[in-house]
Design a protein around this motif. Sequence first.
Motif, PDB file in Angstrom:
ATOM      1  N   VAL A  32     -23.535  29.022  -7.042  1.00  0.00           N
ATOM      2  CA  VAL A  32     -23.298  29.306  -8.530  1.00  0.00           C
ATOM      3  C   VAL A  32     -22.854  30.782  -8.564  1.00  0.00           C
ATOM      4  CG1 VAL A  32     -24.554  29.482 -10.921  1.00  0.00           C
ATOM      5  CG2 VAL A  32     -25.437  27.866  -9.116  1.00  0.00           C
ATOM      6  N   SER A  33     -21.513  30.795  -8.691  1.00  0.00           N
ATOM      7  CA  SER A  33     -20.823  32.054  -8.715  1.00  0.00           C
ATOM      8  C   SER A  33     -20.604  32.550 -10.210  1.00  0.00           C
ATOM      9  CB  SER A  33     -19.628  32.239  -7.922  1.00  0.00           C
ATOM     10  OG  SER A  33     -20.112  32.376  -6.575  1.00  0.00           O
ATOM     11  N   VAL A  34     -21.147  31.746 -11.309  1.00  0.00           N
ATOM     12  CA  VAL A  34     -20.927  32.181 -12.519  1.00  0.00           C
ATOM     13  C   VAL A  34     -22.329  32.777 -13.091  1.00  0.00           C
ATOM     14  CG1 VAL A  34     -19.273  30.357 -13.317  1.00  0.00           C
ATOM     15  CG2 VAL A  34     -21.756  29.905 -13.395  1.00  0.00           C
ATOM     16  N   VAL A  35     -22.200  33.641 -13.847  1.00  0.00           N
ATOM     17  CA  VAL A  35     -23.512  34.434 -14.332  1.00  0.00           C
ATOM     18  C   VAL A  35     -23.704  34.667 -15.756  1.00  0.00           C
ATOM     19  CG1 VAL A  35     -23.584  35.803 -11.989  1.00  0.00           C
ATOM     20  CG2 VAL A  35     -22.740  36.911 -14.037  1.00  0.00           C
ATOM     21  N   SER A  36     -24.772  34.973 -16.222  1.00  0.00           N
ATOM     22  CA  SER A  36     -25.004  35.358 -17.662  1.00  0.00           C
ATOM     23  C   SER A  36     -25.896  36.582 -17.404  1.00  0.00           C
ATOM     24  CB  SER A  36     -25.772  34.349 -18.571  1.00  0.00           C
ATOM     25  OG  SER A  36     -25.757  34.758 -19.597  1.00  0.00           O
ATOM     26  N   CYS A  37     -25.638  37.887 -17.902  1.00  0.00           N
ATOM     27  CA  CYS A  37     -26.354  38.859 -18.082  1.00  0.00           C
ATOM     28  C   CYS A  37     -27.078  39.120 -19.594  1.00  0.00           C
ATOM     29  CB  CYS A  37     -25.566  40.262 -17.527  1.00  0.00           C
ATOM     30  SG  CYS A  37     -24.764  40.028 -16.074  1.00  0.00           S
ATOM     31  N   VAL A  38     -28.189  39.593 -19.263  1.00  0.00           N
ATOM     32  CA  VAL A  38     -28.862  39.998 -20.590  1.00  0.00           C
ATOM     33  C   VAL A  38     -29.896  41.010 -20.289  1.00  0.00           C
ATOM     34  CG1 VAL A  38     -28.757  37.485 -21.436  1.00  0.00           C
ATOM     35  CG2 VAL A  38     -30.770  38.087 -20.441  1.00  0.00           C
ATOM     36  N   SER A  39     -30.154  41.623 -21.409  1.00  0.00           N
ATOM     37  CA  SER A  39     -31.207  42.739 -21.649  1.00  0.00           C
ATOM     38  C   SER A  39     -32.534  42.482 -21.147  1.00  0.00           C
ATOM     39  CB  SER A  39     -31.093  43.618 -22.790  1.00  0.00           C
ATOM     40  OG  SER A  39     -31.512  43.141 -23.705  1.00  0.00           O
ATOM     41  N   PRO A  40     -33.350  42.948 -20.631  1.00  0.00           N
ATOM     42  CA  PRO A  40     -34.800  42.690 -20.482  1.00  0.00           C
ATOM     43  C   PRO A  40     -35.236  42.157 -21.796  1.00  0.00           C
ATOM     44  CG  PRO A  40     -34.476  44.689 -19.017  1.00  0.00           C
ATOM     45  CD  PRO A  40     -33.221  44.454 -19.902  1.00  0.00           C
ATOM     46  N   ALA A  41     -35.089  42.849 -22.763  1.00  0.00           N
ATOM     47  CA  ALA A  41     -35.505  42.456 -24.075  1.00  0.00           C
ATOM     48  C   ALA A  41     -35.146  41.085 -24.579  1.00  0.00           C
ATOM     49  CB  ALA A  41     -35.296  43.752 -25.104  1.00  0.00           C
TER      50      ALA A  41
ATOM     51  N   CYS B 175     -22.215  43.722 -18.387  1.00  0.00           N
ATOM     52  CA  CYS B 175     -23.161  43.268 -17.250  1.00  0.00           C
ATOM     53  C   CYS B 175     -23.702  44.885 -16.675  1.00  0.00           C
ATOM     54  CB  CYS B 175     -22.702  42.572 -16.024  1.00  0.00           C
ATOM     55  SG  CYS B 175     -23.998  41.609 -15.037  1.00  0.00           S
ATOM     56  N   SER B 176     -24.912  45.383 -16.630  1.00  0.00           N
ATOM     57  CA  SER B 176     -25.216  46.569 -16.648  1.00  0.00           C
ATOM     58  C   SER B 176     -26.692  46.549 -15.480  1.00  0.00           C
ATOM     59  CB  SER B 176     -25.417  47.355 -17.875  1.00  0.00           C
ATOM     60  OG  SER B 176     -24.741  47.418 -18.620  1.00  0.00           O
ATOM     61  N   PRO B 177     -26.632  47.557 -14.726  1.00  0.00           N
ATOM     62  CA  PRO B 177     -27.861  47.765 -13.944  1.00  0.00           C
ATOM     63  C   PRO B 177     -28.966  47.483 -14.796  1.00  0.00           C
ATOM     64  CG  PRO B 177     -26.213  49.345 -13.148  1.00  0.00           C
ATOM     65  CD  PRO B 177     -25.838  48.726 -14.519  1.00  0.00           C
ATOM     66  N   GLY B 178     -30.077  46.904 -14.326  1.00  0.00           N
ATOM     67  CA  GLY B 178     -31.197  46.740 -15.051  1.00  0.00           C
ATOM     68  C   GLY B 178     -31.362  45.279 -15.864  1.00  0.00           C
ATOM     69  N   ASP B 179     -30.216  44.684 -16.272  1.00  0.00           N
ATOM     70  CA  ASP B 179     -29.942  43.531 -16.949  1.00  0.00           C
ATOM     71  C   ASP B 179     -30.718  42.440 -15.898  1.00  0.00           C
ATOM     72  OD1 ASP B 179     -28.842  44.698 -18.977  1.00  0.00           O
ATOM     73  OD2 ASP B 179     -26.757  44.048 -18.623  1.00  0.00           O
ATOM     74  N   VAL B 180     -31.004  41.374 -16.697  1.00  0.00           N
ATOM     75  CA  VAL B 180     -31.568  40.113 -15.957  1.00  0.00           C
ATOM     76  C   VAL B 180     -30.259  39.188 -16.043  1.00  0.00           C
ATOM     77  CG1 VAL B 180     -33.108  38.187 -16.280  1.00  0.00           C
ATOM     78  CG2 VAL B 180     -33.814  40.309 -17.057  1.00  0.00           C
ATOM     79  N   VAL B 181     -30.163  38.738 -14.708  1.00  0.00           N
ATOM     80  CA  VAL B 181     -28.856  38.107 -14.323  1.00  0.00           C
ATOM     81  C   VAL B 181     -29.286  36.774 -13.810  1.00  0.00           C
ATOM     82  CG1 VAL B 181     -26.832  37.787 -13.024  1.00  0.00           C
ATOM     83  CG2 VAL B 181     -27.678  40.080 -13.502  1.00  0.00           C
ATOM     84  N   TYR B 182     -28.738  35.643 -14.842  1.00  0.00           N
ATOM     85  CA  TYR B 182     -28.965  34.288 -14.496  1.00  0.00           C
ATOM     86  C   TYR B 182     -28.051  33.681 -13.989  1.00  0.00           C
ATOM     87  CZ  TYR B 182     -33.031  34.811 -17.865  1.00  0.00           C
ATOM     88  OH  TYR B 182     -34.065  35.129 -18.581  1.00  0.00           O
ATOM     89  N   PRO B 183     -28.124  32.666 -12.999  1.00  0.00           N
ATOM     90  CA  PRO B 183     -29.485  32.148 -12.700  1.00  0.00           C
ATOM     91  C   PRO B 183     -29.971  33.122 -11.257  1.00  0.00           C
ATOM     92  CG  PRO B 183     -27.686  30.839 -11.418  1.00  0.00           C
ATOM     93  CD  PRO B 183     -26.940  32.160 -12.457  1.00  0.00           C
ATOM     94  N   ALA B 184     -29.477  34.039 -11.048  1.00  0.00           N
ATOM     95  CA  ALA B 184     -29.642  34.833  -9.921  1.00  0.00           C
ATOM     96  C   ALA B 184     -31.221  35.337  -9.739  1.00  0.00           C
ATOM     97  CB  ALA B 184     -28.900  36.039  -9.430  1.00  0.00           C
TER      98      ALA B 184
END
Length: 404
Positions: A181-190, A225-234
């Motif tokens: 899976v080389s597709v990602v979704s980045c979201v903030s921890p909140a 996509c920033s450092p500290g974000d939660v990255v799905y599905p990784a």
Amino acid sequence: MYRLYRLLGTAALAIGCCPTATAQEPPEPQPPSIACAEPVALGAAAADRAAWDKATRRSRALRATHAHATGYGVKVAVVDTGVAAHPRLHMSPHADMVSPDHPRADIDCDSHGTVVAGIIGMRADPDQDELVGIAPDAEILSVRQTSAHYRSPQHETAGNLANLAEAIHAALDAEAAVINVSVVSCVSPADAATLNTRDLVAAVQRAEENGVVIVAAAGNTSENCSPGDVVYPAHLPTVISVSAVDRPARGLADYALPASDSTGLRLSADGDVPVALSSTGSGLATGVYADNQQLRQYLGTSFAAPVVSGTVALMLQQQPHTSPAEIRQRLAAAADPARGSFDIHHALTHLETTTLPDETQRSITVTTAEADPTRGRVAMMAGLALAVIAVRAIIRGWRAGPST
């Protein structure tokens, strides 16, 4: 990596419902909303020669590895933007979430999934060159899950976490052993704390329970996509997260987010592609492509993840019943603990020497008396001692003379 545009889907399809394009009469492809990306064909420019030499060195380094395994018999699902039909790929189009009514998982308008698939399974052309992927005999299953070129306010049918779960289920239904899976979704921890990821988590759990390894890109730094974000599905448990390194320093690339340590394993691999499979024909492309009137590089954690997926395919050809947990353990043992980089040949041939066998497999060697040289020597020495004692007794009796 390739970004998922929406986080939640409005509907979920039943597992296994996704249509598959027929090989005999594939439906006409739907026109994209945006013109397709165009890979730059490999030419005779000096820059192309340097890229060619770099790609050739990588292929030659795989020769010793391919003496042990080539990925034969292993199915690797590429959940991505589609994989173009290419003569140098053993590819089967399987499911299409972008255009489910007219499924064409063998089309890659974004020129992304084809490149990922080539890193895993490109086969050599004996008449032209020796360039090969990590596991050239693996079968690639294409699951087209997202596309930036089929998007408009009126057309948003793919690229969310809900159908990412469907894509993983589709790959499992097709009996994939590895899912890239080389597709990602980045979201903030909140945002991640309030996000409903139940379907995606269930799909990942099903893969683990069925002995299927999931490898995912760690993500690239960008405005989304920033450092500290939660990255799905990784960032999900049991998913192998892969970051990217730069050569020759082998440190993490400036553009790459660090791999998630949710599994206790941080891996990284080369994130650049000097020579790629073309997504618009039967030839090869440079590491550059034109997209929306801009030149871009095939560069990112998207192209590091398939290095690991291909390596796992080699491992599974050697030992088909190895569990995902055992695969992760072997990769961890072969990886640099600081950066997560690893040598493919070492990862394939390295075995953990400190691992004890299962209790039911342990055996105690029983040595019979006849075969035990130690016992034989002891018996002989005891016999000699007794003989000496007897001789001494006889001599003493002789000297004393007859009793009166």
